[in-house]
Structures are given as C-alpha cells and as structure tokens.
Scaffold this active site. Structure first.
Site, PDB file in Angstrom:
ATOM      1  N   ASP A   5      -7.021  -0.211  -4.884  1.00 48.15           N
ATOM      2  CA  ASP A   5      -5.819  -0.828  -5.454  1.00 48.15           C
ATOM      3  C   ASP A   5      -5.059   0.143  -6.362  1.00 48.15           C
ATOM      4  O   ASP A   5      -5.484   1.293  -6.565  1.00 48.15           O
ATOM      5  CB  ASP A   5      -6.256  -2.099  -6.206  1.00 48.15           C
ATOM      6  N   GLU A   9      -1.254   0.237  -2.361  1.00 48.79           N
ATOM      7  CA  GLU A   9      -0.253   0.543  -3.408  1.00 48.79           C
ATOM      8  C   GLU A   9       1.030  -0.263  -3.177  1.00 48.79           C
ATOM      9  O   GLU A   9       2.056   0.042  -3.763  1.00 48.79           O
ATOM     10  CB  GLU A   9      -0.021   2.050  -3.594  1.00 48.79           C
ATOM     11  N   TRP A  10       0.926  -1.287  -2.313  1.00 46.88           N
ATOM     12  CA  TRP A  10       1.974  -2.297  -2.106  1.00 46.88           C
ATOM     13  C   TRP A  10       3.299  -1.726  -1.583  1.00 46.88           C
ATOM     14  O   TRP A  10       4.346  -2.361  -1.683  1.00 46.88           O
ATOM     15  CB  TRP A  10       2.244  -3.086  -3.401  1.00 46.88           C
ATOM     16  N   ASP A  59       1.632  -9.100  -2.899  1.00 49.88           N
ATOM     17  CA  ASP A  59       0.626 -10.032  -2.376  1.00 49.88           C
ATOM     18  C   ASP A  59       1.239 -11.207  -1.621  1.00 49.88           C
ATOM     19  O   ASP A  59       2.244 -11.777  -2.023  1.00 49.88           O
ATOM     20  CB  ASP A  59      -0.210 -10.584  -3.535  1.00 49.88           C
ATOM     21  N   ASP A 101       4.812   0.675  -3.018  1.00 44.45           N
ATOM     22  CA  ASP A 101       5.574   1.176  -4.177  1.00 44.45           C
ATOM     23  C   ASP A 101       5.984   2.628  -4.000  1.00 44.45           C
ATOM     24  O   ASP A 101       7.040   3.047  -4.477  1.00 44.45           O
ATOM     25  CB  ASP A 101       4.734   1.059  -5.463  1.00 44.45           C
TER      26      ASP A 101
HETATM   27  C1  GLA Z   1      -3.851  -6.802  -6.165  1.00 44.42           C
HETATM   28  C2  GLA Z   1      -3.968  -6.708  -4.657  1.00 44.42           C
HETATM   29  C3  GLA Z   1      -4.613  -7.974  -4.123  1.00 44.42           C
HETATM   30  C4  GLA Z   1      -5.982  -8.160  -4.763  1.00 44.42           C
HETATM   31  C5  GLA Z   1      -5.834  -8.190  -6.268  1.00 44.42           C
HETATM   32  C6  GLA Z   1      -7.183  -8.185  -6.972  1.00 44.42           C
HETATM   33  O1  GLA Z   1      -2.958  -7.796  -6.534  1.00 44.42           O
HETATM   34  O2  GLA Z   1      -2.712  -6.504  -4.065  1.00 44.42           O
HETATM   35  O3  GLA Z   1      -4.726  -7.925  -2.700  1.00 44.42           O
HETATM   36  O4  GLA Z   1      -6.818  -7.110  -4.361  1.00 44.42           O
HETATM   37  O5  GLA Z   1      -5.108  -7.061  -6.757  1.00 44.42           O
HETATM   38  O6  GLA Z   1      -7.070  -8.236  -8.360  1.00 44.42           O
END
Ligand code: GLA
Length: 404
Positions: A150, A183-184, A205, A186
């Site tokens: 993460d 890392e979404w 998420d 970003d």
């Molecule tokens: C982030 C991630 C999620 C999950 C949470 C855990 O938000 O994007 O998928 O792993 O952390 O805290």
C-alpha cells in the site's frame, strides 16, 4: 584487454552473487484470482476466519474455477521485535503466520499478505519503510506467495523507488511472490510498474454500490461504475504478467443480483484481477454462480491478455468488446439505465476495429456463432440482428466464435 575481461567477469559474478534484481516472471500470465479480507472484514481479521475462508474457497468450487490466493489485508500485524522483525497480532493469530500458510497450502491454495511502503499502513499498523529486506525475508520464511503493498503515510517518497526497493527485497529473499502495487494510480503506476510488479491499483477504494461516491473526511470510496469511468486510455499498459487493477470484487456484498452480474462481467472484460471480497463461508447460490461461472472467467483469463474496452454507447446501453485467442471476441452489452431496456443490435453495421490488438470484428466478411455466457446457451449467429431485453444494471455477455 586482459584487464577489461577480468572487470567484466567480476561484474557478472557480482551480479549473480548479489542476486540480479527483477520481479519474478511468469507468475501472473493471466490476471491473478483469489480472495482478500478488506472489502468485507476491514481490520477484523483472525486466523480462524481465514481458515474458514480457505475451506470455503475449496468447498464452493471457487478453487476449481481458478481462484488461488487467500490474501490477508491490513491489521494482521502485532509489532516489531527488538531486532526489527515483524510479528503478527498474537491474539488474532495465536498459531502464527507459518501455521496459517501451511494450512492454506495444504488446501492447494496460496497465501498472501499486506504491507505498506510507508512507516505505517493505512490502518496504522507497522509499515515496511526501512524494513523492506527484513520483511521480505520474514514473508519468505512464512511461505508468503503474494504481497499487496500500500501507499499510505508515504511521506513524499518516490513511488518508483519505494516499490522497486520492495521488489528487490522480495527477489533477494528468493521465494516467488506476486507483487501487487496499491498506489491508487496517484503516480500513474501503469506507466512505470511493468518491471516492478504484476498488478497495480488504478483507483481509490471500491465500495459495494453500482454508481455512488461514499465520502470520508479526506477521501472517498467509489461505486463500480465510478471506478470504470475513472481511468481512460490505460488498457495498452495491461498484458500477460502486468495488469491494471480496478480494485477487488464486491460481488456478494450487497448490490443487486443484476449489479453483481454487471460488476463481475465488466471486471472480466477489463482483464482485471479477480480478487473476491465477500465472505466465502456463507455465500448464497446466486453469488457462487457468479463467482464460479467458468465461461465468464474464461474471458478474463484469456491468454491473449488484451484488456477490453467500451466500443459504443447508445440509449444507455454500452457495448464492451474484448479480442480473445483464436479469433474469438467477447461482447458485453451493459444497461446503465435504471429501467429495463430493449436491445436491437445489427452486427452487419458495426465493424469493430481495435487499434491496440490490430484485430477487426467484421461479421460481413465472416459470420460468428454466438454463445450467451450467463445463460450458458448458444443463441444463433451474427447473420441476424440481435434482439434482447436487458434488465436495469444488467448485462448480456456473449462469446463470438468464427462460424466455420
Ligand atoms: C487502502 C487500500 C485498501 C486497503 C486499505 C487497508 O485504503 O487501498 O485496498 O488495503 O488501505 O487499510
């Protein structure tokens, strides 16, 4: 001459002795399939539940349908010992991680775990920053096969640097691990992570709704369609060994049956990793039927590894296409409107040309046989117009095979 030969030889020996760093190749030639604790359980993880999930994955037929990884997300951590080695929360994992991994392996499944590039995880547990090599060694000792990594509390680190450090640490530890970057999007991981990891999150998420935003103080969770809309033009970055990851599945977590079908179908059309996020110990039949539909999964797992795309939208019906091996195509009609819709689709008027795969679907040149993948029936061919009723938020998902 002699001198430069020795310099070269020494360099080669050093590279091999120190372990030439790279990601483990060949581990995710098709999108990874498994389960992760976060969507359903959040921080509430423990060894008894995880064992039950492994049992459920085997007993429900999911394992036979191709699901492999059981991944514990955030909050398994206890702390670090005096030497800095990580250990699990002993009240939640009293038997330890090695025993849990052994149990999962004994079921013919694989074991995954979660950490974070920052000093602390998103849930405030110890992250791997400054402990990457130590953590990788610990994971190898426990028998970890998959690491989700993460990006919380990253303190402005370079994402390329932080994720490459963990990749190298895993490689040095020597146990093959699927490396899942989180890392979404970003820092646009799709642009640089092909040689770093096997999959990378493309968005924030997910949450179990079709088209909503769930606001928190400083961040939001996103419904299925919001996630789908969020990244455009990144399909070219996906392929065997390296996948765009639009987040884990919410099938079985409260959306309508239609929406669960649509969500799963779209993930398969996008060649997304199929990481279930529901409670595998107590699934209703409808959920099992979605998660284990092999013909739909076959679209996701197609070895050509080309991510599908939205070809057209008309009257709230989207047409998604995905080229497949041996000249086949997947075609998925999605009804986004809140009412049922009638579909009339004239194959002869839609010549679909995919610039990425250089494939063309032209039914005027050669007709295709059509199979409905959810109903599991052959429904004729492309010579005649396709007429169907598609329920609100539902799909009609087809496989086209050249008619010989
Ligand atoms: C982030 C991630 C999620 C999950 C949470 C855990 O938000 O994007 O998928 O792993 O952390 O805290």
């Amino acid at each position: 001459m002699k001198k430069s030969f020795f310099a070269l030889a020494t360099a080669v020996v050093l590279i091999f002795a120190t372990g030439y760093s790279q990601k483990f190749e060949g581990l995710a030639l098709t999108p990874p399939m498994g389960w992760n604790s976060w969507n359903k359980f959040g921080c509430d993880v423990n060894e008894q539940m995880i064992r039950g999930i492994a049992d459920g994955m085997a007993a429900s037929g999911m394992k036979d349908a191709g699901y492999q990884y059981i991944v514990i997300d955030d909050c398994w951590h206890g702390g670090r010992d005096s030497l800095g080695f990580i250990y699990p929360d002993s009240s939640r994992f009293p038997s330890g991680m090695k025993a849990l991994a052994d149990y999962i392996h004994s079921k013919g499944l694989k074991f995954g775990i979660y950490s974070c590039a920052g000093e602390k995880t998103c849930g405030g547990r110890p992250g791997s920053r400054g402990h990457e090599y130590q953590d990788a060694l610990t994971y190898a000792k426990w028998g970890v096969d998959y690491l989700k990594y993460d990006w919380c509390n990253n303190a402005g680190l370079s994402s390329v640097g932080a994720y490459t450090t963990m990749r190298d640490a895993l490689h040095a530890a020597g146990r093959p691990v699927v490396f899942s970057l989180c890392e979404w999007g970003d820092t646009k991981s799709w642009e640089w992570a092909k040689d770093v990891g096997h999959l990378w999150r493309t968005t924030g998420d997910i949450t179990a709704c079709f088209d909503c935003e769930l606001k928190h103080d400083t961040w939001s969770q996103w419904g299925v369609m919001r996630i789908v809309e969020m990244r455009k033009d990144i399909r070219k970055y996906a392929g065997p060994g390296h996948w765009n990851d639009p987040d884990m599945l919410e099938v079985g977590n409260g959306m309508s049956a239609n929406e669960d079908h649509a969500h799963f179908s779209l993930w398969c059309m996008m060649a997304a990793p199929l990481i279930a996020g529901n409670d595998l110990r107590s699934m209703d039949k409808a959920t099992v039927d979605i998660l284990t539909n092999r013909e739909v999964i076959g679209i996701d797992q197609d070895s050509l590894g080309v991510q599908g795309y939205r070809y057209d939208v008309k009257d709230s019906i989207e047409v998604w296409v995905k080229p497949l091996v041996k000249g086949d195509w997947a075609v998925c009609f999605l009804n986004r409107s809140s009412a049922d819709r009638k579909l009339d689709f004239d194959w002869s008027k839609s010549i679909i040309s995919d610039d990425l795969s250089k494939r063309v679907l032209n039914t005027n040149e050669s007709p295709y046989k059509i199979r409905d993948l959810w109903v599991k029936k052959n429904i004729g061919d492309t010579k005649k117009k396709l007429s169907a009723e598609i329920g609100t938020h539902n799909v009609l998902m087809l496989r086209l095979t050249a008619a010989q």
